[in-house]
Design an enzyme around this catalytic site. Structure first.
Site, mmCIF file in Angstrom:
data_model
loop_
_atom_site.group_PDB
_atom_site.id
_atom_site.type_symbol
_atom_site.label_atom_id
_atom_site.label_comp_id
_atom_site.label_asym_id
_atom_site.label_seq_id
_atom_site.Cartn_x
_atom_site.Cartn_y
_atom_site.Cartn_z
ATOM 1 N N GLU A 104 32.969 38.052 31.312
ATOM 2 C CA GLU A 104 34.408 38.127 31.587
ATOM 3 C C GLU A 104 34.901 36.822 32.190
ATOM 4 O O GLU A 104 34.319 36.316 33.140
ATOM 5 C CB GLU A 104 34.689 39.282 32.563
ATOM 6 N N CYS A 149 35.351 47.162 38.286
ATOM 7 C CA CYS A 149 34.693 45.891 37.927
ATOM 8 C C CYS A 149 35.707 44.750 38.006
ATOM 9 O O CYS A 149 35.450 43.722 38.630
ATOM 10 C CB CYS A 149 34.142 45.940 36.495
ATOM 11 N N HIS A 187 29.464 42.369 32.152
ATOM 12 C CA HIS A 187 29.384 43.785 31.808
ATOM 13 C C HIS A 187 28.097 44.017 31.020
ATOM 14 O O HIS A 187 27.904 43.428 29.958
ATOM 15 C CB HIS A 187 30.591 44.202 30.950
#
Length: 200
Positions: A84, A146, A165
């Site tokens: 991410e 998250c 993730h």
């Protein structure tokens, strides 16, 4: 201190069907294998709670002063690893395991709408994909715990953080395959921190 640099790795506690969260299992695996002689790996389990997450993340940066923080979360129904790039400040409307949701629906009131990691995740993902790994670049971490943890860490740590993730299905759920991959990914991110020109 012993002169070593600290990298903090967090994983999440139980939620929904994950009685043992794969992200926490992966963090424990990373602690076992380490990140080399020069680096101390400090791991922390983060409850799936907005209040506690906010507290723990701020504490990590204030007390441990890590060189880098890596937050692991689980991508439900996915068989690949997502890197991410961006943490988002607002839009948090899903309740946590305590049934709570921030009144303001945001991480840091008055904070920037989004923050990007100092690491160029697109470059890291591309390098690993070319080597045949199931690693995907993402700019949307999903507006749950998250994403919340990631934004808070980027905010407190001058953007020296990553959110990875991990998959909940497929062959990469095996620690024997996942942990060495995460270890290599983190090494690559740390190398990029050392040499920012690589990320340009």
């Amino acid at each position: 201190m012993n002169g070593k640099e600290i990298v903090v790795v967090t994983g999440f506690g139980p939620f929904r069907q994950f009685l043992l969260n794969p992200s926490w299992k992966a963090a424990q695996g990373l602690k076992l294998v380490g990140l080399g002689e020069q680096t101390d790996v400090s791991i922390k389990e983060v409850p799936v709670s907005y209040v506690k997450t906010l507290q723990i993340i701020a504490e990590i940066w204030q007390t441990l002063h890590p060189k880098f923080a890596v937050h692991l979360g689980v991508a439900r129904g996915s068989s690949v690893v997502f890197l991410e790039q961006t943490g988002k400040n607002s839009g948090y409307r899903d309740k946590d395991v305590c049934g709570f949701c921030p009144d303001s629906h945001c991480c840091v009131e008055g904070g920037p709408e989004k923050l990007d990691s100092v690491v160029n995740m697109r470059a890291v993902a591309k390098e690993f994909r070319q080597a045949g790994a199931d690693v995907v670049y993402s700019r949307d971490a999903g507006r749950y715990l998250c994403d919340f943890a990631y934004y808070c860490s980027l905010y407190h740590g001058q953007r020296r953080a990553a959110l990875i993730h991990v998959p909940s299905s497929g062959s990469l759920t095996s620690a024997d395959r996942l942990v060495p991959l995460l270890q290599s990914l983190i090494h690559t991110m740390l190398d990029q921190l050392e040499d920012p020109l690589e990320s340009a």
